[in-house]
Design an enzyme around this catalytic site. Structure first.
Site, PDB file in Angstrom:
ATOM      1  N   GLY A  60      -9.661  -3.376  -3.055  1.00 23.15           N
ATOM      2  CA  GLY A  60     -10.657  -4.398  -2.793  1.00 23.15           C
ATOM      3  C   GLY A  60     -12.187  -4.133  -3.006  1.00 23.15           C
ATOM      4  N   ALA A  89      -4.936   2.480  -0.660  1.00 21.78           N
ATOM      5  CA  ALA A  89      -4.723   1.666  -1.908  1.00 21.78           C
ATOM      6  C   ALA A  89      -5.307   0.257  -1.747  1.00 21.78           C
ATOM      7  CB  ALA A  89      -3.427   1.388  -2.289  1.00 21.78           C
ATOM      8  N   ASP A  90      -5.082  -0.288  -0.754  1.00 25.31           N
ATOM      9  CA  ASP A  90      -5.651  -1.583  -0.400  1.00 25.31           C
ATOM     10  C   ASP A  90      -7.104  -1.835  -0.455  1.00 25.31           C
ATOM     11  OD1 ASP A  90      -3.084  -2.748  -0.218  1.00 25.31           O
ATOM     12  OD2 ASP A  90      -2.781  -3.044   1.739  1.00 25.31           O
ATOM     13  N   LEU A  91      -7.722  -0.834   0.362  1.00 19.03           N
ATOM     14  CA  LEU A  91      -8.929  -0.580   0.519  1.00 19.03           C
ATOM     15  C   LEU A  91      -9.854  -0.397  -0.685  1.00 19.03           C
ATOM     16  CD1 LEU A  91      -8.983   1.024   3.993  1.00 19.03           C
ATOM     17  CD2 LEU A  91      -9.583  -1.291   3.491  1.00 19.03           C
ATOM     18  N   ASP A 149       0.819  -1.153   0.201  1.00 20.95           N
ATOM     19  CA  ASP A 149       0.163   0.066   0.139  1.00 20.95           C
ATOM     20  C   ASP A 149       0.921   1.143  -0.026  1.00 20.95           C
ATOM     21  OD1 ASP A 149      -2.902   1.025   0.876  1.00 20.95           O
ATOM     22  OD2 ASP A 149      -1.363   2.242   1.917  1.00 20.95           O
TER      23      ASP A 149
END
Length: 403
Positions: free
Chosen positions: A180, A175-177, A147
């Site tokens: 997803g 970025a991860d969230l 991230d």
């Protein structure tokens, strides 16, 4: 003519995705964020983990708050995909699955023979969802994505923080969230398409694409007008006045971006003459003297508490609000009303509270009762029996280290 009210579906009724079976091969945060949406809305999610996990996961210990929040509403099995017997079990799962979600590097899923091209041979209806760091192909296609690295490479850190401060990381794994969340949308789009075509799809996104997507108008300023945005701190990059202002008991936000709202703000501050001040009478002019406007507003707001200004500004139709710490967020009456802090009864750890669903569907209540995050392999026997394995066959698989 008034439309008849929609009758709510009973809480005990199956949730909208209850007919969907999902195989979860995700790690870290981006992939589990996608799967959580599907699990919360009723999908039968089977989390496939290697027998060697030993109670640990890359996001931390299983009994930690992070893991418990990410992996609720699933069944968990332990399966050794590197063993012939384990791989055979996995392919039986694939035959019956509707969706598979993974966020492995391309070489890893290639070595394991679980890439989309491998699995569509046994299930053409499979929707295969992938998240990578930088894309499935290209110069960075084989790189692992993290991230913070992507926040920097994707430009987000360059527009975050105070002017002159230097690059600043956003305070969550954005970025991860975002990746997803976007993959969950992509999976639902592919499932909808499958209703027409009968064929699944490979759906993929990356941390890098997701963070560039989130740059939104800052990215468009460059692509359309050639403007390279910099740091604006707590001020909105283009709307003035929108930012943080002092109260007698702390700091709070005001957003008075349009001409109409700016005029309302002037009246609420007891400064109607500001509305016709020559240097401030257009957004373009206000942008050039942002510091002067912020200082003038601060001289007024610093003498009374936040609650006063929230009340005054709201009454005037000016967006305004306190800057809460996380404990105050969950104490807020509106947050309590929304019910996003959702309880779980865990057989091992007792009563827990996790972050619930932000999505609301008419006729369906929010998923009020979430299932606890499973222990390693908690449902291995149950899932294998569902595939037709009897006790002796399961014992044989264990003896060979396949499960």
């Amino acid at each position: 003519m008034n439309k008849p009210a929609e009758a709510p579906v009973a809480q005990s009724a199956p949730l909208p995705l209850s007919q969907i079976t999902v195989l979860d091969l995700t790690l870290a945060r981006a992939g589990p964020t996608c799967v959580r949406h599907l699990a919360d809305w009723g999908a039968d999610v089977i989390r496939v983990e290697p027998p060697s996990t030993g109670g640990e996961d890359v996001v931390g210990r299983r009994n930690g708050s992070d893991f418990q929040n990410l992996h609720r509403n699933k069944r968990a099995i332990q399966l050794n995909l590197k063993s012939p017997e384990g791989y055979k079990v996995f392919m039986k799962l694939v035959e019956k699955a509707d969706v598979l979600i993974e966020n492995m590097r391309a070489p890893v899923k290639g070595r394991l023979k679980i890439a989309y091209d491998d699995l569509k041979k046994v299930n053409l209806r499979l929707v295969y969802g992938s998240i990578s760091g930088f894309g499935q192909t290209g110069p960075y296609g084989k790189r692992a994505g993290v991230d913070q690295i992507v926040q920097g490479m994707g430009g987000l850190m360059s527009v975050t923080g105070l002017p002159g401060q230097g690059p600043v990381r956003v305070g969550v794994a954005i970025a991860d969230l975002t990746a997803g969340n976007l993959l969950a949308l992509g999976v639902m789009t592919a499932l909808f398409d499958r209703e027409k075509t009968g064929v699944g799809r490979w759906v993929h996104t990356s941390l890098l694409e997701s963070i560039i997507f989130m740059l939104d108008f800052q990215a468009t300023r460059y692509l359309v007008a050639g403007e390279v945005a910099g740091q604006a701190g707590n001020d909105h990059p283009t709307s003035v006045p929108t930012g943080v202002f002092p109260a007698s008991d702390g700091l709070f936000n005001i957003a008075a971006s349009s001409a109409r709202v700016f005029h309302r703000c002037c009246d609420a501050l007891g400064k109607p003459e500001w509305k016709t001040k020559a240097e401030w009478d257009t957004q373009q002019k206000r942008s050039k003297v942002r510091a002067d406007i912020n200082a003038a507003i601060s001289e007024i707001t610093k003498h009374k508490p936040t609650a006063h200004w929230v009340e005054v500004m709201e009454a005037a139709g000016v967006p305004c609000g306190p800057i809460n710490t996380i404990d105050k967020v969950f104490a807020d009456p509106q947050v309590k009303h929304l019910g996003i802090a959702t309880p779980i009864d865990h057989p091992k750890y007792g009563k827990q509270t996790v972050v619930g669903q932000p999505i609301h569907l008419s006729r369906y209540p929010q998923p009020e009762k979430l299932k606890h995050t499973p222990d390693c392999g908690e449902h291995t026997d149950e899932v294998l029996k569902g595939l037709g394995y009897d006790a002796a066959a399961i014992a044989a698989l264990r003896a060979k280290g396949a499960v």
